[in-house]
Enzyme design. Structure first.
Site, short mmCIF file in Angstrom:
data_model
loop_
_atom_site.label_atom_id
_atom_site.label_comp_id
_atom_site.label_asym_id
_atom_site.label_seq_id
_atom_site.Cartn_x
_atom_site.Cartn_y
_atom_site.Cartn_z
N GLY A 93 0.29 -1.10 0.18
CA GLY A 93 -0.17 0.25 -0.32
C GLY A 93 0.82 0.87 0.14
N ASP A 148 0.55 -2.18 -4.70
CA ASP A 148 -0.67 -1.06 -4.75
C ASP A 148 -1.11 -1.20 -5.75
OD1 ASP A 148 -2.39 0.72 -3.89
OD2 ASP A 148 -0.71 2.31 -2.40
N ASP A 150 -2.69 -6.94 -5.60
CA ASP A 150 -4.33 -6.95 -4.62
C ASP A 150 -3.48 -7.49 -3.89
OD1 ASP A 150 -6.00 -6.61 -2.27
OD2 ASP A 150 -7.64 -7.53 -4.29
N HIS A 197 -4.97 0.79 9.90
CA HIS A 197 -6.03 1.58 10.60
C HIS A 197 -7.57 2.16 9.12
CE1 HIS A 197 -4.07 6.22 9.71
NE2 HIS A 197 -4.72 4.91 8.29
#
Length: 351
Positions: free
Chosen positions: A195, A218, A238, A256
């Site tokens: 990510g 990403d 993914d 988060h």
């Protein structure tokens, strides 16, 4: 006056009124700050090289003279909020406004502007409606736009660019401390930044530790056309399906964004990717309750981010115990939390 006749009762009530009004009108602070950034006020003061008066500021902004009073009024509020200081000769920058200079490496202007993006603000308008909906997995963002934030990023290029620029500007803050994280990267030859967006964090890590080989994983539309170099590559994919094998898997501001169930899925994928190399997972995220002493502003910002994650995605900020439960459920045996400056901590997690 209260029924007991004590004037202090009225003062207490009026104090409560001011407290309510302050929080009800806090959006004014956000919008005025975004306006100052849009007008380049911090950069103009910086370029001026000395305290600047309102007439000189209005002239540098190329605004008509009748806007002088309006500029004075927003400068008065921004000064009260600590973004500028007023000296006898005029206004000067503070530590906060220096972090908004577009000419500097550490520049949080894109992040501050992104937080008042109309696409984001629409989510808050429907928050009350979202609470009434019986859709456990959705967010207020999805209620407002009919799709999760990641899908909107994929279809709305302006919003996607604002998001990536905002996240990249936040990542630049790591430049201040990444060189002090040698123990975290000791013995690590390969790292996957899961990510990792446009690769800002990986670039900063490579500046400090050029022996590493980093891969940014990403979504395809995020990493498309990103320039590669000898030690930095980009992979579209993914993260829930597959994470490439490496000595270390890094999740920076990823956990988060997701529910506990999804975090366990990600951690299991991360564990699979490092188990053959006897490596580790590195998490950079907020840890609720990890503040030292009376750090009210930091505590408040962590709680704000917790609600922000609820509204925009399906995630949350977590305490150490909540992280620990995720690690145990994902098959890890132990972890180490390293507080770093600011809002976040580094967590090393071992299989």
């Amino acid at each position: 006056m209260e029924g007991n006749g004590k004037p202090e009762g009225a003062m207490e009530i009026f104090g409560a009124q001011a407290h309510i009004y302050k929080h009800a009108c806090n959006y004014v602070n956000s919008m005025v700050l975004a306006t100052a950034i849009q007008l380049n006020i911090p950069d103009i003061i910086h370029t001026h090289g000395k305290p600047i008066t309102i007439p000189n500021l209005v002239s540098a902004l190329k605004l008509p003279p009748h806007k002088s009073n309006a500029i004075f009024r927003i400068m008065r509020l921004l000064t009260h909020n600590g973004f500028f200081e007023e000296e006898e000769e005029g206004y000067v920058l503070t530590a906060s406004s220096r972090l908004l200079l577009k000419s500097e490496i550490q520049n949080l202007s894109p992040y501050a502007r992104f937080m008042v993006d109309p696409v984001l603000l629409a989510s808050w308008q429907v928050l009350g409606d979202w609470f009434s909906r019986n859709e456990e997995s959705s967010s207020a963002f999805e209620t407002a736009h009919g799709a999760p934030m990641w899908e909107i990023c994929n279809t709305n290029s302006l919003f996607n660019n604002a998001f990536n620029e905002g996240m990249a500007s936040d990542s630049q803050m790591m430049r201040l401390i990444v060189k002090d994280c040698g123990q975290v990267f000791e013995g690590v030859s390969t790292l996957v930044d899961v990510g990792g967006g446009t690769g800002m964090i990986s670039k900063l890590i490579l500046e400090a530790f050029p022996r590493l080989k980093c891969t940014v994983l990403d979504l395809p539309h995020v990493v498309a056309k990103q320039p590669e170099c000898q030690n930095l590559g980009f992979l579209g994919g993914d993260m829930f399906h597959s994470i490439p094998s490496a000595d270390a898997i890094m999740f920076r501001h990823v956990m988060h964004n997701w529910s506990d169930e999804d975090c366990v899925k990600l951690l299991k994928k991360g564990r699979e990717a490092i188990i053959a190399n006897k490596g580790k997972v590195i998490i950079d995220d907020m840890v609720l309750g990890a503040e030292k002493g009376n750090e009210r502003d930091i505590t408040e910002m962590k709680l704000i981010f917790d609600v922000l994650m609820m509204v925009l995605v399906t995630g949350r900020e977590r305490t150490e115990k909540e992280f620990e439960r995720l690690f145990i459920e994902s098959g890890f045996t132990h972890y180490k939390i390293i507080p770093i400056f600011g809002l976040t901590s580094l967590i090393e997690v071992f299989p």
